[in-house]
Scaffold this motif. Structure first.
Motif: not given
Ligand SMILES: Nc1nc2c(ncn2[C@@H]2O[C@H](COP(=O)(O)OP(=O)(O)OP(=O)(O)O)[C@@H](O)[C@H]2O)c(=O)[nH]1
Ligand SMILES: [Mg+2]
Length: 486
Positions: A201-203, A334-347
């Motif tokens: 998906v491209q956002a 919204a999904l793109a943002k959740m994914v980005a936040d999740y990725r940023a929070a991962q070590p």
């Protein structure tokens, strides 16, 4: 979108080791200049290496056989054979390696992680390397070993960023088809989707993947429906999205009870690889609720009704219609943002250079057991004796003598004697059965021989210095006696 192959059996065979060379150095005025046969090269191994550029196991589906290059044989003039080239098979991040019986051997995570799939055979020693004080000019060399060969199962869990959770026919495939270029099968009967489909998906500037997985029903965590199969694919998703059918007419179902039923399944599922890379429980994964089919009038009403309750639970709620394509833009961002936040929070995932090898087994020992198939026979088990057998040219007596020495030094002889083996008893080691002739006649010590043939195989017929002297004397006396004229 290519087909999403997620499980494949491959057959890996490493290269064979090259044979050692038996050669004698020749030079003008120096006809026997000593042994100069080089060693055979080791066979190439087969390795699986994680490559972030690879996303599917599709290649293996078409080419399931992989073979490493053989080592080259040694040559005269002390030239060693070339080493066989390793075969590198690129696999996607998150590939799980299992043996043919389904036992997990490795879970390959992180770019560069390597798994030794099949070990190349060792090259045989040439006669130059086999020379020793006791055996100055060996007339034989060792054979190269065969490369390891085995069947492996590769499994890829969809490493999608967003996993869709929902009852059959909730519209998961429809959603993936409108958000991405993927064209999964869509139909109005349950369990249309049997294997997961991955969509990209491209956002705006962001790209994320979304996995359309088979529908889930209560009892899935116990294996009902496509149950476990389905849950397995969610293990690596960063965000779980509930896709809820607001237009279902099935009695006893409404968006809230659907979500509760599926949450219960997620909670009951014990991930097989739970502890492996800190993904945590499925329960910890961020959630979003997608109320689908609001193009149907009744569905829109129902959505109005349940939305406040879902919002109260702290879940972001989106109302969409996959068919009329409403609400997709907001959902995508919204999904793109959740994914980005999740990725940023991962070590940060460190590129790993981890190499996973089969556990080294202690191969120093051996055991001797009576052969159940042959009266008075014995079987010798052990990695080393079996390897030695494979290295031996049985048509060469010297090579056989060398093998006998090796077995003797390891203590195989003593063990056979201790177990009461009689001379001539059939003894099996690896693929070879032979009649056991004790190299040392019981209790007697055999002196080490010089070069060439082993005395124990072939008693020397050569005439010694003392005998020559005696013969000379005899000739001379005959001459003096005048017998020579006869
Ligand atoms: N009216 C309406 N129908 C929809 C919508 N989305 C999907 N459908 C229909 O719902 C049925 C099931 O859709 P799928 O996308 O195959 O559902 P699924 O969740 O993938 O189902 P499984 O693969 O069986 O788990 C199809 O007949 C779709 O046309 C929607 O937004 N509105
Ligand atoms: Mg589907």
């Amino acid at each position: 979108m290519s087909r999403f192959v997620d499980r494949v059996t491959i057959h890996v065979t490493a290269g064979n080791g090259g044979h050692g060379c038996s050669s004698v150095h020749r030079e003008k005025f120096k006809p026997l200049g000593g042994p100069d046969g080089g060693n055979g090269g080791n066979g190439g191994s087969v390795r699986l290496v994680v490559d972030p550029q690879v996303h599917t196991l599709l290649d293996f589906h078409f080419r399931p056989h992989a073979k490493g290059t053989n080592g080259k044989p040694g040559m005269g003039d002390n030239r060693d054979g070339a080493t066989g080239e390793d075969l590198i098979l690129k696999v996607p991040d998150g590939t799980v390696v299992l043996d043919a019986d389904g036992k997990i051997l490795a879970d390959l995570v992180g770019a560069g992680t390597t798994f030794d799939a099949a070990q190349g055979g060792r090259g045989g020693l040439g006669n130059a390397s086999l020379a020793s004080r006791a055996r100055r000019a060996p007339g034989f060399a060792l054979l190269g070993e065969e490369g390891q060969s085995r069947d492996l199962v590769l499994e890829l869990k969809s490493v999608a960023d967003v996993g869709l959770v929902g009852f059959p026919s909730a519209g998961k495939s429809s959603l993936v088809s409108v958000l991405s270029a993927a064209k999964p099968k869509i139909a109005d009967y349950p369990f249309t989707t049997l294997v997961p489909n991955l969509g990209v998906v491209q956002a705006a500037g962001d790209i994320f993947t979304i996995a359309d997985v088979p529908g889930l029903i209560p009892g899935a965590s116990m294996g009902r429906g496509l149950g476990l199969e389905f849950l397995r694919h969610l293990e690596r998703c960063a965000v779980l999205a509930h896709v809820v059918d607001c237009a279902t007419l099935e009695p006893g179902r409404d968006p809230v009870s659907d979500i509760d039923a599926l949450e219960a399944e997620l909670a009951a599922y014990r991930p097989a690889l739970a502890a492996d890379h800190g993904l945590g429980d499925l329960a910890d994964r961020p959630r979003v609720v997608i109320l689908n089919k609001i193009d149907v009038p009744d569905a829109a009403e129902l959505a109005d009704l349940v939305e406040p309750e879902l919002v109260q639970r702290g879940w972001p709620v989106y109302r969409i219609s996959a068919v009329s394509r409403t609400g997709l833009r907001e959902l995508t961002f919204a999904l793109a943002k959740m994914v980005a936040d999740y990725r940023a929070a991962q070590p940060k995932a460190q590129p790993r250079r981890q190499v996973i090898r089969p556990v080294a087994v202690d191969d120093s020992g051996f055991t001797v057991v009576p052969d159940p198939a042959v009266e008075g026979g014995f079987i010798v088990h052990g990695a080393r004796p079996e390897r030695w057998i494979a290295q031996t040219q049985f048509e060469n007596d010297e090579a056989v003598g060398y093998l006998a020495d090796r077995l003797n030094r390891l203590g195989v002889e003593d063990e056979l004697k201790r177990l009461g083996a009689q001379p001539g008893a059939p003894v099996t080691i690896g693929a070879m059965t032979f009649d056991w002739e004790p190299t040392t006649p019981m209790g007697e010590d055999v002196p080490l021989t010089g070069r060439g043939t082993d005395v124990r195989l072939d008693r020397s017929e050569r005439i010694g210095a003392a005998e020559r002297k005696q013969a000379r004397r005899a000739r001379r006396s005959r001459f003096e006696d005048g017998d020579v004229h006869e």
